[in-house]
Design an enzyme around this catalytic site. Structure first.
Site, PDB file in Angstrom:
ATOM      1  N   ARG A  51       0.850  -1.205   0.000  1.00  0.00           N
ATOM      2  CA  ARG A  51       0.000   0.000   0.000  1.00  0.00           C
ATOM      3  C   ARG A  51       0.881   1.249   0.000  1.00  0.00           C
ATOM      4  O   ARG A  51       0.573   2.246  -0.641  1.00  0.00           O
ATOM      5  CB  ARG A  51      -0.954   0.015   1.200  1.00  0.00           C
ATOM      6  N   TYR A 112     -17.632  15.597 -15.242  1.00  0.00           N
ATOM      7  CA  TYR A 112     -17.980  14.179 -15.305  1.00  0.00           C
ATOM      8  C   TYR A 112     -19.038  13.903 -14.224  1.00  0.00           C
ATOM      9  O   TYR A 112     -18.905  14.373 -13.079  1.00  0.00           O
ATOM     10  CB  TYR A 112     -16.713  13.358 -15.083  1.00  0.00           C
ATOM     11  N   ASP A 185      -8.716  18.243 -14.150  1.00  0.00           N
ATOM     12  CA  ASP A 185      -9.018  16.910 -14.669  1.00  0.00           C
ATOM     13  C   ASP A 185      -8.649  16.933 -16.157  1.00  0.00           C
ATOM     14  O   ASP A 185      -9.326  17.569 -16.966  1.00  0.00           O
ATOM     15  CB  ASP A 185     -10.507  16.604 -14.462  1.00  0.00           C
ATOM     16  N   LYS A 210      -9.425   5.825 -19.160  1.00  0.00           N
ATOM     17  CA  LYS A 210      -9.794   6.318 -20.486  1.00  0.00           C
ATOM     18  C   LYS A 210      -8.579   6.280 -21.422  1.00  0.00           C
ATOM     19  O   LYS A 210      -8.083   5.217 -21.707  1.00  0.00           O
ATOM     20  CB  LYS A 210     -10.415   7.708 -20.352  1.00  0.00           C
TER      21      LYS A 210
HETATM   22  C1  LIG Z   1     -14.407   8.602 -16.191  1.00  0.00           C
HETATM   23  C2  LIG Z   1     -14.039   9.944 -15.714  1.00  0.00           C
HETATM   24  C3  LIG Z   1     -13.719  10.171 -14.363  1.00  0.00           C
HETATM   25  C4  LIG Z   1     -13.826   9.096 -13.306  1.00  0.00           C
HETATM   26  O1  LIG Z   1     -12.868   8.120 -13.474  1.00  0.00           O
HETATM   27  P1  LIG Z   1     -13.053   6.573 -13.031  1.00  0.00           P
HETATM   28  O2  LIG Z   1     -11.763   5.972 -13.442  1.00  0.00           O
HETATM   29  O3  LIG Z   1     -14.243   6.057 -13.771  1.00  0.00           O
HETATM   30  O4  LIG Z   1     -13.274   6.595 -11.562  1.00  0.00           O
HETATM   31  C5  LIG Z   1     -13.332  11.445 -14.004  1.00  0.00           C
HETATM   32  N1  LIG Z   1     -13.267  12.451 -14.900  1.00  0.00           N
HETATM   33  C6  LIG Z   1     -13.575  12.270 -16.203  1.00  0.00           C
HETATM   34  C7  LIG Z   1     -13.484  13.433 -17.148  1.00  0.00           C
HETATM   35  C8  LIG Z   1     -13.974  11.015 -16.653  1.00  0.00           C
HETATM   36  O5  LIG Z   1     -14.307  10.855 -17.941  1.00  0.00           O
END
Ligand SMILES: *Cc1c(COP(=O)(O)O)cnc(C)c1O
Length: 400
Positions: A51, A112, A185, A210
């Protein structure tokens, strides 16, 4: 080693990596061991418990940090200011844990759906944080919304799903002048197109699920920073809260990221052609794509999102259709190459209905204010042959 000055395509393959000194292995071994033997209490080789530290996770974290242009040395932070978590939301939640109860978070209005839910339905109650949602493309609105308790400016650009683009340099400057931590983000743009840390933002976040992973086969999240103090705070909370990325998932994400440069080239060129095709159709009432001159923040996007010096709109497109929900359903069901699914950024093309799927957790009134209507569809353009994607879009439009 300080910042990696090689070109991004080279960094994607080699950034933060070294050949295994014991065996010469070119890819890092997957260290599944949860614990590490000590010669005497407290005497070890830098690893105690997975961890806290894991060599395979470090390999992925260092790679992302270098892609994002981090300048931290190993002495300042063991993974150069890169941190991997079990999901994108776990990364965001851990950053919120570095704040204190009563702090105010100024966030983008279009986010998101899961981030919106984490802020509005979890963190306001469990962490005692206060959130405001403001259109961060309007810098006067940003300044007006700052209070003496604002501790974090949270921006997503381009946004999910409306693809709004915020000016990161200006936002970083406003945040810095008020002593506020800024975070971006960067999931939609990826470090190939946009590197927030280089524009003065304190923390970059990714859903590595993604584009970074890129193959729809791993769920992971990332934080990155260029600030040694913030890195120390994140490192403490990553271990103290514990939502770390496992060794196998770290390996899969690292392997995926090696091809980020060539994948993004194809995502962006395919998406530009699909955006033009949709823009020319009389069944499409609006195309939201930062690469189109009609996009409201096209100029900011052209400056901020570039692939090897050439402006690009990225791989995501959002549209509204001249029909009703039933017609939109016919459109979404008619695709044969694009899969109707949540998520984005994988090699395969996906199409999604935000109001019913990814953004169902956003309150209906807020969705309506943002323009997330029943005829809004979001496309994640994959790396398939463009001719098959164009034919698929024609087929879907004809079904409306
Ligand atoms: C999918 C997504 C998230 C969340 O991510 P996870 O890996 O699904 O927890 C956050 N921000 C954006 C822009 C996303 O497309």
């Amino acid at each position: 080693m300080t910042a990696d000055h090689s070109h991004l395509g080279t960094r994607a393959v080699h950034g933060g990596q070294h050949v295994c000194p014991t065996t010469g292995a070119v890819m890092p071994p997957v260290y599944l061991s949860s614990t590490y033997a000590q010669a005497s209490p407290g005497v070890h080789q830098g690893y105690e418990y997975t961890r806290s530290h894991n060599p395979t996770r470090y390999a992925f974290e260092r790679a992302v940090a270098r892609m994002e242009g981090s300048t931290l040395t190993e002495a300042q932070d063991a993974s150069f200011g890169g941190f991997a978590f079990s999901s994108g939301l776990a990364a965001t939640a851990t950053l919120l844990d570095t704040l204190k109860s009563g702090d105010h978070v100024l966030a983008m209005d279009d986010l998101y759906g899961g981030t919106h839910r984490l802020f509005r339905q979890v963190a306001d109650r469990s962490r005692g944080l206060e959130f405001s949602f403001v259109d961060l493309t309007d810098l006067d609105a940003v300044k007006a919304a700052i209070t003496d308790r604002t501790a974090l400016l949270w921006v997503e650009t381009p946004t999910n799903p409306m693809l709004k683009v915020s000016d990161l340099s200006s936002l970083a400057e406003i945040a810095r002048s008020h002593g506020i931590m800024s975070a971006c983000d960067n999931t939609f743009a990826t470090p190939m197109l946009q590197r927030p840390l280089e524009l003065g933002i304190d923390v970059v976040m990714h859903s590595g699920t993604k584009y970074l992973g890129g193959h729809s086969d791993v769920v992971c999240g990332v934080l990155g920073t260029n600030d040694a103090d913030i890195a120390q705070r994140i490192r403490f909370h990553q271990n103290a809260v514990g939502s770390v990325l496992g060794p196998m998932d770290s390996y899969i994400a690292l392997r995926g990221m090696k091809t980020l440069a060539i994948r993004m080239e194809r995502h962006c060129s395919n998406a530009a052609m699909i955006a033009a095709q949709l823009d020319a159709s009389d069944k499409v009432t609006a195309v939201f794509y930062p690469g189109l001159p009609s996009h409201p923040q096209h100029e900011v996007a052209a400056r901020q999102m570039q692939l090897d010096g050439i402006p690009t709109g990225g791989g995501m497109i959002t549209i509204t259709l001249d029909t009703d929900l039933a017609g939109c359903r016919r459109f979404l069901e008619a695709f044969e190459v694009f899969a109707l699914a949540e998520s984005l950024g994988g090699v395969e093309s996906l199409v999604n209905h935000p109001a019913i799927m990814t953004h169902a957790s956003v309150p209906a009134a807020h969705r309506a204010a943002l323009g997330i209507t029943d005829t809004l569809a979001r496309l994640s353009v994959g790396i398939e042959d463009i001719r098959d994607l164009q034919a698929d879009v024609e087929r879907a439009l004809a079904a409306i």
